[in-house]
Scaffold this motif. Structure first.
Motif, PDB file in Angstrom:
ATOM      1  N   PHE A  94       0.837  -1.186   0.000  1.00  0.00           N
ATOM      2  CA  PHE A  94       0.000   0.000   0.000  1.00  0.00           C
ATOM      3  C   PHE A  94       0.878   1.243   0.000  1.00  0.00           C
ATOM      4  CE2 PHE A  94      -3.908  -2.262   0.814  1.00  0.00           C
ATOM      5  CZ  PHE A  94      -3.518  -3.385   1.521  1.00  0.00           C
ATOM      6  N   TYR A 143       0.866   5.306   0.908  1.00  0.00           N
ATOM      7  CA  TYR A 143       0.168   6.350   1.636  1.00  0.00           C
ATOM      8  C   TYR A 143       0.909   7.672   1.443  1.00  0.00           C
ATOM      9  CZ  TYR A 143      -2.182   2.601   4.257  1.00  0.00           C
ATOM     10  OH  TYR A 143      -2.914   1.502   4.617  1.00  0.00           O
ATOM     11  N   LEU A 165      -2.675   9.406   7.606  1.00  0.00           N
ATOM     12  CA  LEU A 165      -2.176   8.727   6.410  1.00  0.00           C
ATOM     13  C   LEU A 165      -3.326   8.584   5.430  1.00  0.00           C
ATOM     14  CD1 LEU A 165      -0.883   6.940   9.105  1.00  0.00           C
ATOM     15  CD2 LEU A 165       0.569   6.314   7.204  1.00  0.00           C
ATOM     16  N   LEU A 198      -4.556   6.842   2.125  1.00  0.00           N
ATOM     17  CA  LEU A 198      -4.252   5.759   1.207  1.00  0.00           C
ATOM     18  C   LEU A 198      -4.348   6.277  -0.222  1.00  0.00           C
ATOM     19  CD1 LEU A 198      -3.694   2.715   0.763  1.00  0.00           C
ATOM     20  CD2 LEU A 198      -6.174   2.389   0.725  1.00  0.00           C
ATOM     21  N   GLU A 228      -7.090   5.060  -5.223  1.00  0.00           N
ATOM     22  CA  GLU A 228      -8.196   5.626  -4.479  1.00  0.00           C
ATOM     23  C   GLU A 228      -8.778   6.802  -5.268  1.00  0.00           C
ATOM     24  OE1 GLU A 228      -9.465   4.322  -1.418  1.00  0.00           O
ATOM     25  OE2 GLU A 228      -8.222   2.768  -2.343  1.00  0.00           O
ATOM     26  N   ILE A 252       4.690   7.011   2.352  1.00  0.00           N
ATOM     27  CA  ILE A 252       4.996   5.809   3.125  1.00  0.00           C
ATOM     28  C   ILE A 252       4.364   4.597   2.455  1.00  0.00           C
ATOM     29  CG2 ILE A 252       5.006   4.780   5.429  1.00  0.00           C
ATOM     30  CD1 ILE A 252       4.121   7.417   6.579  1.00  0.00           C
ATOM     31  N   ASN A 258      -4.511  -7.610  10.829  1.00  0.00           N
ATOM     32  CA  ASN A 258      -4.405  -6.289  10.210  1.00  0.00           C
ATOM     33  C   ASN A 258      -3.020  -5.673  10.320  1.00  0.00           C
ATOM     34  OD1 ASN A 258      -7.097  -6.574   9.828  1.00  0.00           O
ATOM     35  ND2 ASN A 258      -7.726  -4.759  10.942  1.00  0.00           N
ATOM     36  N   GLU A 259      -2.057  -6.372  10.842  1.00  0.00           N
ATOM     37  CA  GLU A 259      -0.781  -5.722  11.058  1.00  0.00           C
ATOM     38  C   GLU A 259      -0.121  -5.363   9.746  1.00  0.00           C
ATOM     39  OE1 GLU A 259       1.937  -7.735  13.608  1.00  0.00           O
ATOM     40  OE2 GLU A 259       3.419  -6.129  13.528  1.00  0.00           O
ATOM     41  N   GLN A 260       0.114  -4.095   9.601  1.00  0.00           N
ATOM     42  CA  GLN A 260       0.829  -3.569   8.456  1.00  0.00           C
ATOM     43  C   GLN A 260       2.244  -3.223   8.890  1.00  0.00           C
ATOM     44  OE1 GLN A 260      -0.371  -2.662   5.045  1.00  0.00           O
ATOM     45  NE2 GLN A 260      -1.700  -4.308   5.745  1.00  0.00           N
ATOM     46  N   PHE A 304       5.305  -0.951   8.037  1.00  0.00           N
ATOM     47  CA  PHE A 304       5.538   0.262   7.281  1.00  0.00           C
ATOM     48  C   PHE A 304       7.017   0.465   6.982  1.00  0.00           C
ATOM     49  CE2 PHE A 304       1.546   2.539   7.034  1.00  0.00           C
ATOM     50  CZ  PHE A 304       0.767   1.866   7.953  1.00  0.00           C
ATOM     51  N   GLY A 305       7.264   1.027   5.821  1.00  0.00           N
ATOM     52  CA  GLY A 305       8.598   1.491   5.527  1.00  0.00           C
ATOM     53  C   GLY A 305       8.863   2.767   6.310  1.00  0.00           C
ATOM     54  N   GLY A 353       9.442   5.636   5.251  1.00  0.00           N
ATOM     55  CA  GLY A 353       8.921   6.838   4.624  1.00  0.00           C
ATOM     56  C   GLY A 353       9.939   7.566   3.773  1.00  0.00           C
TER      57      GLY A 353
END
Lengths: 117, 110
Positions: free
Chosen positions: A34, A36, A44, A46, A59, A93, A104-106, A108-109, A111
């Protein structure tokens, strides 16, 4: 744990140029990533869902011709901001989840902070 | 569509307890998550509630009531390092997207 990297961590460019941001899952395969966008002190937003081997899903309100997404492999997705303008300056991100995770755990990089002059 | 509501700011004292509420509206609910984000950093996962009730992880707990479309994050024994923004997020069952609330900025006073 799962690690997502982004490159570059920051970039400054002139208006009208294109900028490519890479997002990599380092120790797992991510069929979906994903992208963001986050403005200062805001949430954030999307932008798009990047699917390996197929077109990204954007989106509403996000210009697909301006924000090109390519998910060429199970560990790499790229976002290219084409013909960047100062209003594109933001924190970008990416995130990914492990396919089997049901919580649901995402992940993240770190950023990428884009500044367009 | 989906929408989430949470307070924009909360202030608490070091060592105290604070609760951050979140109400949501989604057409295909599949769990409520909480993320923490320090200034300039990326969000990090804190907790997840797929079913009603309380989930506890150390100083942090999260609660969900699906019938009320409501959840909260509870932070105990607050420390200065807990000063950050906290986002609730829902996952849409239909398209697997995760949508974030606008975030609650937690200020901690010494």
């Amino acid at each position: 744990g799962a690690v997502v990297s982004q490159h570059p961590s920051w970039v400054i460019c002139k208006s009208g140029t294109s900028v490519k941001i890479e997002c990599r899952s380092l120790d797992f395969q991510a069929t979906t990533m994903f992208w963001y966008r986050q403005f200062p002190k805001q949430s954030l937003m999307l932008m798009a869902t990047s699917n390996e081997g197929s077109k990204a899903t954007y989106e509403q309100g996000v210009e697909k011709d301006k924000f090109l997404i390519n998910h060429a492999s199970l560990t790499l997705s790229t976002l290219t901001v084409t013909s960047a303008h100062p209003e594109d300056s933001s924190f970008y991100i990416c995130s990914a989840s492990i396919g089997s995770a049901r919580n649901n755990e995402q992940f993240f990089g770190p950023g990428t902070r884009l500044t367009v002059l | 569509g989906q929408s989430l509501e949470q307070p924009s700011e909360v202030t608490a004292v070091e060592g105290a307890i604070v609760q951050i509420n979140c109400t949501y509206q989604t057409s295909g609910f599949y769990g409520l998550s909480w993320y923490q984000q320090h200034d300039g950093g990326a969000p990090t996962f804190l907790s997840y509630n797929g079913l009603d009730g309380l989930e506890e992880t150390g100083r942090f707990s999260s609660f969900l009531s699906r019938s009320d479309s409501y959840g909260y994050l509870l932070l105990q024994e607050l420390q200065m390092k807990d000063s950050a923004s906290y986002f609730c997020a829902v996952r849409d069952r239909r398209d697997d997207k995760i949508i974030f609330g606008k975030g609650t900025r937690l200020h901690i006073l010494p």
